[in-house]
Design an enzyme around this catalytic site. Structure first.
Site, PDB file in Angstrom:
ATOM      1  N   GLY A 107       7.478  -6.518  -0.965  1.00  0.00           N
ATOM      2  CA  GLY A 107       6.423  -6.285   0.573  1.00  0.00           C
ATOM      3  C   GLY A 107       6.975  -7.059   1.478  1.00  0.00           C
ATOM      4  O   GLY A 107       8.274  -6.894   1.281  1.00  0.00           O
ATOM      5  N   SER A 108       6.677  -7.585   2.328  1.00  0.00           N
ATOM      6  CA  SER A 108       7.378  -7.404   4.174  1.00  0.00           C
ATOM      7  C   SER A 108       8.229  -9.095   3.459  1.00  0.00           C
ATOM      8  O   SER A 108       8.385  -9.578   2.537  1.00  0.00           O
ATOM      9  CB  SER A 108       6.472  -7.525   5.588  1.00  0.00           C
ATOM     10  OG  SER A 108       6.074  -9.232   5.224  1.00  0.00           O
TER      11      SER A 108
ATOM     12  N   TRP B 102       0.850  -1.255  -0.133  1.00  0.00           N
ATOM     13  CA  TRP B 102       0.527  -0.182  -0.178  1.00  0.00           C
ATOM     14  C   TRP B 102       0.832   1.403   0.110  1.00  0.00           C
ATOM     15  O   TRP B 102       0.284   2.557  -0.102  1.00  0.00           O
ATOM     16  CB  TRP B 102      -0.692  -0.088   1.218  1.00  0.00           C
ATOM     17  CG  TRP B 102       0.250  -0.515   2.437  1.00  0.00           C
ATOM     18  CD1 TRP B 102      -0.211  -1.877   2.751  1.00  0.00           C
ATOM     19  CD2 TRP B 102       0.335   0.066   2.858  1.00  0.00           C
ATOM     20  NE1 TRP B 102       0.583  -2.336   4.299  1.00  0.00           N
ATOM     21  CE2 TRP B 102       1.273  -0.586   4.763  1.00  0.00           C
ATOM     22  CE3 TRP B 102       1.114   1.267   2.894  1.00  0.00           C
ATOM     23  CZ2 TRP B 102       1.823  -0.680   5.005  1.00  0.00           C
ATOM     24  CZ3 TRP B 102       1.921   1.404   4.612  1.00  0.00           C
ATOM     25  CH2 TRP B 102       2.445   1.024   5.389  1.00  0.00           C
ATOM     26  N   ASN B 103       2.357   1.143   0.307  1.00  0.00           N
ATOM     27  CA  ASN B 103       3.218   2.633   0.490  1.00  0.00           C
ATOM     28  C   ASN B 103       2.639   3.512  -0.649  1.00  0.00           C
ATOM     29  O   ASN B 103       3.201   4.289  -0.641  1.00  0.00           O
ATOM     30  CB  ASN B 103       3.947   1.823   1.296  1.00  0.00           C
ATOM     31  CG  ASN B 103       5.148   1.180   0.262  1.00  0.00           C
ATOM     32  OD1 ASN B 103       4.408   0.128  -0.118  1.00  0.00           O
ATOM     33  ND2 ASN B 103       6.404   1.603   0.645  1.00  0.00           N
TER      34      ASN B 103
ATOM     35  N   CYS C 229      10.576   1.674   1.989  1.00  0.00           N
ATOM     36  CA  CYS C 229      11.389   0.367   1.845  1.00  0.00           C
ATOM     37  C   CYS C 229      12.924   0.948   1.953  1.00  0.00           C
ATOM     38  O   CYS C 229      13.486   0.234   1.894  1.00  0.00           O
ATOM     39  CB  CYS C 229      11.026  -0.627   0.818  1.00  0.00           C
ATOM     40  SG  CYS C 229      11.128  -0.121  -0.734  1.00  0.00           S
TER      41      CYS C 229
ATOM     42  N   LYS D   1      -2.358  -7.868  -7.910  1.00  0.00           N
ATOM     43  CA  LYS D   1      -3.333  -7.685  -6.566  1.00  0.00           C
ATOM     44  C   LYS D   1      -3.123  -6.764  -5.895  1.00  0.00           C
ATOM     45  O   LYS D   1      -1.568  -6.774  -5.627  1.00  0.00           O
ATOM     46  CB  LYS D   1      -3.052  -9.274  -6.327  1.00  0.00           C
ATOM     47  CG  LYS D   1      -4.320  -9.274  -4.529  1.00  0.00           C
ATOM     48  CD  LYS D   1      -3.417  -8.342  -3.368  1.00  0.00           C
ATOM     49  CE  LYS D   1      -4.636  -9.067  -2.907  1.00  0.00           C
ATOM     50  NZ  LYS D   1      -4.178  -7.375  -1.392  1.00  0.00           N
ATOM     51  N   PRO D   2      -3.353  -5.308  -6.097  1.00  0.00           N
ATOM     52  CA  PRO D   2      -3.137  -4.805  -5.195  1.00  0.00           C
ATOM     53  C   PRO D   2      -3.189  -5.030  -3.394  1.00  0.00           C
ATOM     54  O   PRO D   2      -3.517  -5.397  -3.238  1.00  0.00           O
ATOM     55  CB  PRO D   2      -4.383  -3.158  -5.929  1.00  0.00           C
ATOM     56  CG  PRO D   2      -5.221  -4.377  -5.924  1.00  0.00           C
ATOM     57  CD  PRO D   2      -4.280  -5.578  -6.719  1.00  0.00           C
TER      58      PRO D   2
ATOM     59  N   GLU E 222      11.764  -4.012  11.494  1.00  0.00           N
ATOM     60  CA  GLU E 222      11.942  -2.999  10.462  1.00  0.00           C
ATOM     61  C   GLU E 222      10.742  -1.863  11.146  1.00  0.00           C
ATOM     62  O   GLU E 222       9.274  -2.270  11.287  1.00  0.00           O
ATOM     63  CB  GLU E 222      11.261  -2.731   9.010  1.00  0.00           C
ATOM     64  CG  GLU E 222      10.899  -1.494   8.534  1.00  0.00           C
ATOM     65  CD  GLU E 222      10.547  -3.230   6.603  1.00  0.00           C
ATOM     66  OE1 GLU E 222      10.974  -1.941   5.806  1.00  0.00           O
ATOM     67  OE2 GLU E 222       9.953  -3.548   6.641  1.00  0.00           O
TER      68      GLU E 222
ATOM     69  N   GLU F 211      11.367  -7.629  -4.091  1.00  0.00           N
ATOM     70  CA  GLU F 211      11.377  -6.634  -3.426  1.00  0.00           C
ATOM     71  C   GLU F 211      11.447  -6.184  -2.394  1.00  0.00           C
ATOM     72  O   GLU F 211      10.009  -5.940  -1.731  1.00  0.00           O
ATOM     73  CB  GLU F 211      11.245  -4.938  -4.188  1.00  0.00           C
ATOM     74  CG  GLU F 211      12.369  -4.785  -2.961  1.00  0.00           C
ATOM     75  CD  GLU F 211      12.494  -2.718  -3.503  1.00  0.00           C
ATOM     76  OE1 GLU F 211      11.398  -1.759  -2.908  1.00  0.00           O
ATOM     77  OE2 GLU F 211      13.054  -2.072  -4.497  1.00  0.00           O
ATOM     78  N   LEU F 212      12.379  -7.084  -0.953  1.00  0.00           N
ATOM     79  CA  LEU F 212      11.623  -6.957   0.382  1.00  0.00           C
ATOM     80  C   LEU F 212      12.175  -6.044   0.996  1.00  0.00           C
ATOM     81  O   LEU F 212      12.124  -4.966   0.986  1.00  0.00           O
ATOM     82  CB  LEU F 212      11.926  -8.552   1.364  1.00  0.00           C
ATOM     83  CG  LEU F 212      11.815  -8.934   0.245  1.00  0.00           C
ATOM     84  CD1 LEU F 212      11.804 -10.495   0.928  1.00  0.00           C
ATOM     85  CD2 LEU F 212      10.203  -9.530  -0.093  1.00  0.00           C
TER      86      LEU F 212
END
Length: 520
Positions: free
Chosen positions: A234-235, A159-160, A290, A183-184, A388, A256-257
Site C-alpha cells: 500500500g501507500s 484495491w489496485n 505501484c 484483510k482485503p 505519487e 511494498e510501498l
C-alpha cells in the site's frame, strides 16, 4: 458499451459476502462498481473481536496444516493453479466489476497468481529443506539449519490488484507451513473471497486461509496486533503506521510501498519501442500500479521524435466501461482516487504545466474515468512532481547526458521501479546499476521484472522493506533454527587443562584453520 458480467453465476457476490465469519458485528459495507458508481453488494464490517476469532481459528488450523509434508501442501497449490486458469472468466468478471480495471489488465493477475503457485509448488521443498552447515570443529561438530513456519501471517492488501496482492504473497506463506488471515481493501473484497473459495476447492483446510473484511483503521490494526508476521502492500504513509505497530509488537513485517517511478529514454533508443513501453508502463490499469512510471525523462537527441509519437499513441487509447479484452484503459477505482488524480493535474496546469494530451475527466464514459494525460513543463512546486498520483498521468522532461538522466531518476525519496531504453545493452546495464530502485527494466517497463519470479522484488528508500518472489519470498515467512551436536573434542576447555594452555593451543588451531581455508 458492453457493461455485463456474464460469467458471474447468480447471487455469487451474496454467497461470497456471507462466507465471511463476523459473529461479533452486525455492520456491513457496500461495494460499488466504478463503471457506474452503483452498489453491487455488501460484505460484513468485521470488528476487532472478529479478527481475533479469525486469527484464533487460523492458529488452530496451523497445527494440522504445518504437519503436512511440503509435497502434500504443494499439491494443493498445484490444484489451485489449475483452478485459477479454469475459472479465469469468473475471476476476471468479479475483478473488473469491483475494481473498474480493463479486462486485459486483470488477465495479468491471472498469469501472476498461476505463475507464483506453479513456481513455489515446484521450489518450496528446495528452499525449505534442512541444510548442513559447517560445524565449530570439523568432523567433531554436526550443525544443521532448519526453517520453521512463523505461525499466522496477516496479509493486508490494496484495491489496485485485488487478486495478485491477495494471493501471490499468501502462496509462499502457506507452502512454508503457515496459515493466513487476509484483510482485503474495502473497495475490492469479492475477488479475495472468490480466491479463498478456490483455495478451499483445491484442498486447503478451511481455516488455513481466513478473510476478514472491514475498515482499515479497525480491522487492519487489530490484525497486526494478533498475528506473527505482517505482509502489507500500500501507500508509504500507511506503511509507516504498519511498521510502527508491528515494531511495537516485535512482529516481523514485509512492506511494498509507493513509488514515483522514472523511465529514461536514451538518445540511442528505438523510439517506436520506447513509445509502446511508455504506453504500457504509464497507463496500464489506468496508472493505478505501484510499478508504473510518473516521471518520464527523454534525452535531447530523441525528445522531438519521441514526444509527438507518444502523444499520438496516448490519444488513440480506448476507454470504455466494458468487460471485453479490447478496452485499453479502465476506470479509476473510486471517487476519492478520481479526485486525487484530477487535483494533481489541475494543480500542475494552474502553475504552468501543459497537458499536451488528456487532462480531463470523462463523465460521459463513467463517473471515475480520467483521460490518459501527458504533462510537460512540470516544476518542483507542483504536487505532481513529488507525490505519487497513482493514475494515468505522466510528466515528460528533457535531459542532456547520462549523468543528468541518472541524477534525475534518483531525485526522489522513493525507489521502487525504473526503466532504461537503449539499443546499447552494455550502456543500459551500466545505467541501470546506478539507479536507486529495487527493480530496473532494460527495454521493458515492468513485465520482465514481475514475471521473473525466481528473483527477489521490492523497494529501496521509502518504497518499502523486505522482498517478494524467489527464495527470499518464502524464507521470510520462516524462522531459522540451528541445531548443533558436539560428538567429541569439545570446543570448551577441558576440565583439568589450564586456561592458559587451552588459549595457546586454540590460537594455534585458529591459525591452522586460516591456512587451510586460504589453501596453504
Amino acid at each position: 458499451m458492453a457493461f455485463q458480467a456474464s460469467h458471474i453465476p447468480p447471487d455469487t457476490l451474496g454467497d461470497l459476502g456471507r462466507s465471511v465469519s463476523a459473529e461479533e458485528s452486525d455492520d456491513s459495507m457496500s461495494v460499488e462498481a466504478p463503471f457506474t458508481g452503483e452498489r453491487i453488494g455488501d460484505v460484513p464490517a468485521c470488528s476487532p473481536r472478529d479478527v481475533t476469532a479469525a486469527v484464533s481459528r487460523a492458529r488452530t488450523a496451523r497445527t494440522e496444516w504445518s504437519s503436512w509434508s511440503i509435497e502434500r501442501r504443494a499439491d494443493v497449490l498445484s490444484r489451485f493453479h489449475d483452478l485459477v486458469l479454469d475459472r479465469q472468466a469468473e475471476l476476471l468478471d468479479v475483478m473488473v466489476l469491483e475494481s473498474g480495471k480493463a479486462r486485459r489488465d486483470g488477465y495479468e493477475e491471472i498469469l501472476d497468481v498461476a505463475t507464483n503457485a506453479r513456481y513455489y509448488a515446484a521450489r518450496a521443498e528446495e528452499f525449505l529443506r534442512p541444510r548442513r552447515r559447517d560445524g565449530a570443529i570439523p568432523l567433531a561438530t554436526k550443525t544443521m539449519e532448519y526453517r520453521t513456519p512463523v505461525g499466522v501471517v496477516g496479509v493486508i492488501t490494496p484495491w489496485n490488484y485485488p487478486l495478485t496482492l491477495a494471493v501471490s504473497d499468501a502462496i509462499p506463506a502457506l507452502l512454508a507451513g503457515n496459515t493466513v488471515v487476509l484483510k482485503p481493501a474495502e473497495e475490492t473484497p469479492f475477488t479475495a473471497l472468490l480466491a479463498a473459495k478456490l483455495l478451499r476447492e483445491a484442498g486447503l483446510p478451511e481455516d488455513a486461509f481466513r478473510v476478514v473484511t472491514g475498515w482499515g483503521d479497525e480491522v487492519g490494526l487489530a490484525l497486526i496486533d494478533a498475528v506473527d508476521f505482517v505482509n502489507f502492500t500500500g501507500s508509504t504513509e500507511t506503511g509507516r503506521t504498519v511498521a510502527e505497530r508491528a515494531g511495537k509488537n516485535l512482529v516481523k513485517c514485509s512492506l511494498e510501498l509507493g513509488g514515483k517511478n522514472p523511465m529514461l529514454v536514451l538518445d540511442d533508443a528505438d523510439v517506436s519501442a520506447a513509445v509502446e513501453g511508455a504506453i504500457r508502463g504509464c497507463f496500464t490499469n489506468a496508472g493505478q500500479l505501484c510499478l508504473s512510471f510518473e516521471r518520464l525523462y527523454v534525452q535531447d537527441g530523441v525528445y522531438d521524435r519521441f514526444l509527438p509519437r507518444f502523444v499520438e499513441r496516448t490519444r488513440e487509447l480506448s476507454m470504455d466501461p466494458s468487460f471485453d479484452y479490447d478496452v485499453e484503459v479502465g476506470s479509476l477505482v473510486s471517487e476519492r482516487q478520481f479526485e486525487k488524480v484530477r487535483n494533481h493535474v489541475d494543480d500542475a496546469v494552474s502553475k504552468g504545466a501543459t497537458a499536451v494530451v488528456g487532462g480531463n475527466a470523462r463523465p460521459d464514459v463513467g463517473p471515475y474515468f480520467f483521460e490518459p494525460t501527458i504533462l510537460t513543463g512540470v516544476t518542483e512546486e507542483m504536487t505532481v512532481a513529488r507525490e505519487e498520483t497513482f493514475g494515468p498521468v505522466v510528466a515528460v522532461t528533457r535531459f542532456s547526458d547520462d549523468e543528468d538522466g541518472i541524477a534525475l531518476a534518483n531525485d526522489s525519496d522513493r525507489g521502487l521501479n525504473a526503466s532504461v531504453w537503449t539499443t546499447d545493452s552494455d550502456r543500459g546495464w551500466e545505467i541501470a546499476r546506478q539507479i536507486d530502485c529495487g527493480t530496473v527494466g532494460i527495454n521493458d517497463p515492468y513485465h520482465a521484472i514481475w514475471a521473473s519470479v525466481d528473483s527477489p522484488m521490492g523497494g529501496m528508500k521509502d518504497s518499502g522493506i523486505g522482498r517478494r518472489h524467489g527464495r527470499e519470498g518464502i524464507r521470510k515467512y520462516t524462522e531459522s533454527q540451528t541445531v548443533a551436536e558436539q560428538r567429541f573434542a569439545s570446543v570448551a576447555p577441558p576440565r583439568r587443562v589450564p586456561t592458559k594452555w587451552y588459549a595457546r593451543a586454540m590460537t594455534g588451531v585458529m591459525r591452522l584453520f586460516k591456512r587451510i581455508e586460504e589453501g596453504w
